[in-house]
Design an enzyme around this catalytic site. Structure first.
Site, PDB file in Angstrom:
ATOM      1  N   PHE A  48      41.283  32.266  40.998  1.00 57.92           N
ATOM      2  CA  PHE A  48      40.523  32.802  39.873  1.00 57.92           C
ATOM      3  C   PHE A  48      40.831  34.276  39.648  1.00 57.92           C
ATOM      4  O   PHE A  48      39.941  35.129  39.658  1.00 57.92           O
ATOM      5  CB  PHE A  48      39.009  32.571  40.063  1.00 57.92           C
ATOM      6  CG  PHE A  48      38.651  31.112  40.121  1.00 57.92           C
ATOM      7  CD1 PHE A  48      38.557  30.359  38.961  1.00 57.92           C
ATOM      8  CD2 PHE A  48      38.448  30.486  41.342  1.00 57.92           C
ATOM      9  CE1 PHE A  48      38.242  29.008  39.030  1.00 57.92           C
ATOM     10  CE2 PHE A  48      38.140  29.138  41.411  1.00 57.92           C
ATOM     11  CZ  PHE A  48      38.032  28.403  40.250  1.00 57.92           C
ATOM     12  N   HIS A  49      42.097  34.557  39.506  1.00 59.86           N
ATOM     13  CA  HIS A  49      42.530  35.903  39.157  1.00 59.86           C
ATOM     14  C   HIS A  49      43.930  35.841  38.549  1.00 59.86           C
ATOM     15  O   HIS A  49      44.589  34.803  38.602  1.00 59.86           O
ATOM     16  CB  HIS A  49      42.508  36.824  40.389  1.00 59.86           C
ATOM     17  CG  HIS A  49      43.400  36.396  41.517  1.00 59.86           C
ATOM     18  ND1 HIS A  49      42.936  35.857  42.692  1.00 59.86           N
ATOM     19  CD2 HIS A  49      44.752  36.411  41.640  1.00 59.86           C
ATOM     20  CE1 HIS A  49      43.951  35.573  43.483  1.00 59.86           C
ATOM     21  NE2 HIS A  49      45.073  35.884  42.878  1.00 59.86           N
TER      22      HIS A  49
END
Ligand code: TYD
Length: 135
Positions: A48-49
């Site tokens: 999630f980046h």
């Protein structure tokens, strides 16, 4: 978006299998860092980046997982279940991993040392950076 898959050469004989990954040959960059993710608990999703500048190649050494890649406009999900195939994660691509098998060992080669300042951990900040913003 179309995932960029790298096919590693399988060097096998009657003893078993071997794959060699060489910087700037098998992967399109010099390798400064290697890390691996393993022992991932059931149901966990991680990542999630996006990165501002870092390029990475991920390969499952054993087991399987799914890699979701998102360029800000389109998403694609890659089933990673072969140690012969690497997935290129270019800069400015939001990504996360899910559906880890309990035996999954996910090896990642990166072209830079760890630098938290290179991370975009907020999706809106990622979109802003991608679209030329300054966040
Ligand atoms: P994190 O970025 O949360 O992992 P994921 O991308 O899978 O969600 O990383 C977990 C912790 O490990 C975090 O404190 C940063 C640290 N870390 C390093 O020190 N060096 C590294 O090369 C990586 C990838 C993470």
């Amino acid at each position: 978006m179309k995932p960029q898959i790298i096919n590693f050469k399988l060097l096998g004989d009657e003893r078993g299998s071997l794959i060699a990954i060489e910087a700037e040959k098998s992967v399109p960059f010099p390798v400064s860092r290697v890390y691996y993710i393993f022992g991932t608990k059931a149901g966990v999703e991680r990542g999630f980046h996006a990165h501002k500048a870092l390029s990475q190649v991920a390969v499952v050494v054993t087991g399987s997982c799914e890699m979701v890649l998102d360029d800000g406009e389109h998403q694609t999900t890659v089933l990673m279940d072969s140690s012969e195939k690497g997935v290129l994660i270019e800069p400015k691509v939001w990504h996360y991993m899910k559906n880890f098998s309990s035996d999954c060992v996910l090896l990642v080669l990166a072209d830079q040392h760890y630098d938290e300042a290179d991370y975009l951990r907020d999706y809106d900040a990622f979109l802003d950076f991608k679209n030329g913003g300054s966040k």
